[in-house]
Design a protein around this motif. Structure first.
Motif, PDB file in Angstrom:
ATOM      1  N   LYS A 183       1.103 144.148  74.874  1.00  0.00           N
ATOM      2  CA  LYS A 183       1.210 144.383  73.434  1.00  0.00           C
ATOM      3  C   LYS A 183      -0.061 144.434  72.799  1.00  0.00           C
ATOM      4  N   CYS A 184      -0.120 144.752  71.510  1.00  0.00           N
ATOM      5  CA  CYS A 184      -1.458 144.497  70.534  1.00  0.00           C
ATOM      6  C   CYS A 184      -1.564 142.957  70.207  1.00  0.00           C
ATOM      7  N   ARG A 185      -2.451 142.433  70.374  1.00  0.00           N
ATOM      8  CA  ARG A 185      -2.802 141.237  69.967  1.00  0.00           C
ATOM      9  C   ARG A 185      -3.446 140.950  68.521  1.00  0.00           C
ATOM     10  N   THR A 186      -3.236 140.021  67.854  1.00  0.00           N
ATOM     11  CA  THR A 186      -3.974 139.816  66.303  1.00  0.00           C
ATOM     12  C   THR A 186      -5.578 140.106  66.613  1.00  0.00           C
ATOM     13  N   ASP A 187      -6.263 139.440  67.567  1.00  0.00           N
ATOM     14  CA  ASP A 187      -7.364 139.478  67.434  1.00  0.00           C
ATOM     15  C   ASP A 187      -8.042 140.695  67.932  1.00  0.00           C
ATOM     16  N   GLU A 188      -7.076 141.813  68.399  1.00  0.00           N
ATOM     17  CA  GLU A 188      -7.751 142.870  69.111  1.00  0.00           C
ATOM     18  C   GLU A 188      -7.481 143.939  67.646  1.00  0.00           C
ATOM     19  N   LEU A 189      -7.019 143.822  66.623  1.00  0.00           N
ATOM     20  CA  LEU A 189      -6.426 144.635  65.512  1.00  0.00           C
ATOM     21  C   LEU A 189      -7.241 144.390  64.281  1.00  0.00           C
ATOM     22  N   ARG A 190      -7.709 145.487  63.726  1.00  0.00           N
ATOM     23  CA  ARG A 190      -8.520 145.508  62.527  1.00  0.00           C
ATOM     24  C   ARG A 190      -7.565 145.686  61.333  1.00  0.00           C
ATOM     25  N   PHE A 191      -7.903 145.155  60.218  1.00  0.00           N
ATOM     26  CA  PHE A 191      -6.514 145.335  59.234  1.00  0.00           C
ATOM     27  C   PHE A 191      -7.144 145.806  58.121  1.00  0.00           C
ATOM     28  N   LYS A 192      -6.509 146.662  57.167  1.00  0.00           N
ATOM     29  CA  LYS A 192      -6.926 147.416  56.063  1.00  0.00           C
ATOM     30  C   LYS A 192      -5.555 147.586  54.976  1.00  0.00           C
ATOM     31  N   ALA A 193      -5.635 146.984  53.818  1.00  0.00           N
ATOM     32  CA  ALA A 193      -4.635 147.078  52.890  1.00  0.00           C
ATOM     33  C   ALA A 193      -5.209 148.000  51.967  1.00  0.00           C
ATOM     34  N   MET A 194      -4.235 148.989  51.236  1.00  0.00           N
ATOM     35  CA  MET A 194      -4.645 149.928  50.194  1.00  0.00           C
ATOM     36  C   MET A 194      -3.351 150.191  49.380  1.00  0.00           C
ATOM     37  N   ASP A 195      -3.906 150.498  48.085  1.00  0.00           N
ATOM     38  CA  ASP A 195      -2.617 150.971  47.240  1.00  0.00           C
ATOM     39  C   ASP A 195      -2.282 152.330  47.659  1.00  0.00           C
ATOM     40  N   ALA A 196      -1.039 152.415  47.996  1.00  0.00           N
ATOM     41  CA  ALA A 196      -0.374 153.973  48.327  1.00  0.00           C
ATOM     42  C   ALA A 196       0.733 154.293  47.273  1.00  0.00           C
ATOM     43  N   THR A 197       0.612 153.759  46.272  1.00  0.00           N
ATOM     44  CA  THR A 197       1.572 154.070  44.975  1.00  0.00           C
ATOM     45  C   THR A 197       1.353 155.334  44.452  1.00  0.00           C
ATOM     46  N   ILE A 198       2.434 156.390  44.253  1.00  0.00           N
ATOM     47  CA  ILE A 198       2.188 157.684  43.818  1.00  0.00           C
ATOM     48  C   ILE A 198       2.771 157.592  42.404  1.00  0.00           C
ATOM     49  N   ASP A 199       2.039 158.501  41.629  1.00  0.00           N
ATOM     50  CA  ASP A 199       2.463 158.504  39.966  1.00  0.00           C
ATOM     51  C   ASP A 199       3.981 159.078  40.113  1.00  0.00           C
ATOM     52  N   GLY A 200       4.844 158.400  39.165  1.00  0.00           N
ATOM     53  CA  GLY A 200       6.046 158.526  38.963  1.00  0.00           C
ATOM     54  C   GLY A 200       6.996 157.883  40.040  1.00  0.00           C
ATOM     55  N   ASP A 201       6.479 157.257  40.947  1.00  0.00           N
ATOM     56  CA  ASP A 201       7.277 156.289  41.818  1.00  0.00           C
ATOM     57  C   ASP A 201       8.109 155.213  40.868  1.00  0.00           C
ATOM     58  N   THR A 202       9.141 154.910  41.243  1.00  0.00           N
ATOM     59  CA  THR A 202       9.915 153.877  40.522  1.00  0.00           C
ATOM     60  C   THR A 202       9.505 152.434  41.127  1.00  0.00           C
ATOM     61  N   GLU A 203       8.713 152.494  42.220  1.00  0.00           N
ATOM     62  CA  GLU A 203       8.312 151.252  42.873  1.00  0.00           C
ATOM     63  C   GLU A 203       6.918 151.384  43.470  1.00  0.00           C
ATOM     64  N   GLY A 204       6.020 150.199  43.354  1.00  0.00           N
ATOM     65  CA  GLY A 204       4.931 150.226  43.942  1.00  0.00           C
ATOM     66  C   GLY A 204       4.694 150.286  45.645  1.00  0.00           C
ATOM     67  N   THR A 205       3.794 150.807  46.151  1.00  0.00           N
ATOM     68  CA  THR A 205       3.522 150.771  47.660  1.00  0.00           C
ATOM     69  C   THR A 205       2.336 150.491  48.012  1.00  0.00           C
ATOM     70  N   VAL A 206       2.106 149.537  49.023  1.00  0.00           N
ATOM     71  CA  VAL A 206       0.763 149.181  49.546  1.00  0.00           C
ATOM     72  C   VAL A 206       1.005 149.877  51.059  1.00  0.00           C
ATOM     73  N   ALA A 207      -0.025 150.259  51.273  1.00  0.00           N
ATOM     74  CA  ALA A 207       0.126 150.567  53.088  1.00  0.00           C
ATOM     75  C   ALA A 207      -1.209 149.701  53.789  1.00  0.00           C
ATOM     76  N   VAL A 208      -0.589 149.258  54.879  1.00  0.00           N
ATOM     77  CA  VAL A 208      -1.270 148.270  55.840  1.00  0.00           C
ATOM     78  C   VAL A 208      -1.912 149.018  56.886  1.00  0.00           C
ATOM     79  N   GLU A 209      -3.040 149.185  57.262  1.00  0.00           N
ATOM     80  CA  GLU A 209      -3.386 150.158  58.405  1.00  0.00           C
ATOM     81  C   GLU A 209      -3.831 149.087  59.413  1.00  0.00           C
ATOM     82  N   LEU A 210      -3.184 149.149  60.690  1.00  0.00           N
ATOM     83  CA  LEU A 210      -3.714 148.462  61.744  1.00  0.00           C
ATOM     84  C   LEU A 210      -4.413 149.093  62.949  1.00  0.00           C
ATOM     85  N   THR A 211      -5.818 148.923  63.200  1.00  0.00           N
ATOM     86  CA  THR A 211      -6.668 149.788  64.140  1.00  0.00           C
ATOM     87  C   THR A 211      -6.780 149.030  65.242  1.00  0.00           C
TER      88      THR A 211
END
Length: 230
Positions: free
Chosen positions: A94-122
């Motif tokens: 399994k992927c361990r925390t120490d092996e992963l790189r994390f990145k969070a970004m705003d992924a909200t699309i105009d017109g959406d009724t809710e906000g979205t944040v995407a978190v990438e794990l590399t």
């Protein structure tokens, strides 16, 4: 004359006995020296040989366990991790925390009724690893910690090769109440099946609407529920 003959005979016997005793002493002395020298050589050689063998053993053992074995991800440790980590009949740990790189970004699309944040794990661990399920997500706010609820979407098992990226989404209500709302100060992410977390900057809206406290308004999707970033 007879007395002189007996005296000479006694002296001859005494001289013979004395000569025999001296020869026995010389023989004993000559035999003890080689024995002592042999014992010292054997003792010295044994110590030197033992030290050199022990040193060679330690050096090769260090390379096998701490070097190639660990770095390559092979061996008993990797096998055990794969069985408990992926939950499948494969050999991918399994992927361990120490092996992963994390990145969070705003992924909200105009017109959406809710906000979205995407978190990438590399995957940066140098090996293929398995990852699936829901990550733990907590939002730090000026009112305390707010834990996200699972969205209920199905979990799909997956693996990441070294350098590959997968993402999941965090969905939250937009504060359009006109009030100050709840201010978000940080994002804490814990990968599936892990206990070690990472803290990221929150890239979404600065505030959330105030709720009545009956449940968390923030939801998190499973690993793979958001598109991969570039």
């Amino acid at each position: 004359m007879r007395v002189h003959k007996l005296t000479f005979a006694a002296l001859a016997v005494a001289a013979s006995l004395s000569l025999t005793a001296c020869q026995n002493d010389d023989d004993a002395t000559g035999q003890s020296d080689p024995s002592a020298a042999s014992s010292e050589a054997s003792s010295g050689g044994g110590s030197g040989s033992g030290d050199s063998q022990q040193g060679a053993g330690d050096e090769s053992g260090g390379e096998g366990t701490g070097g190639q074995g660990t770095a390559a991800g092979s061996g008993p440790g990797s096998g055990s991790a794969s069985g408990s980590g992926s939950g499948e009949n494969d050999k991918v740990g399994k992927c361990r925390t120490d092996e992963l790189r994390f990145k969070a970004m705003d992924a909200t699309i105009d017109g959406d009724t809710e906000g979205t944040v995407a978190v990438e794990l590399t995957n940066g661990g140098g090996r293929e690893c398995a990852i699936s399920g829901y990550a733990g997500v907590d939002l730090k706010t000026n009112s305390g910690t707010l834990s996200a609820k699972r969205s209920g979407e199905p979990v799909v098992p997956g693996t990441l090769k070294d350098g590959e990226t997968v993402a999941f989404g965090i969905h939250y209500p937009i504060n359009d109440s006109g009030g100050s709302g709840v201010r978000v100060t940080g994002l804490v992410v814990t990968p599936p099946d892990e206990t070690k977390s990472v803290t990221l900057d929150w890239p979404g809206a600065a505030t959330l609407p105030v709720t009545d406290g009956t449940g968390s308004p923030v939801k998190v999707g499973p690993i793979g529920s958001a598109g991969q970033g570039g």
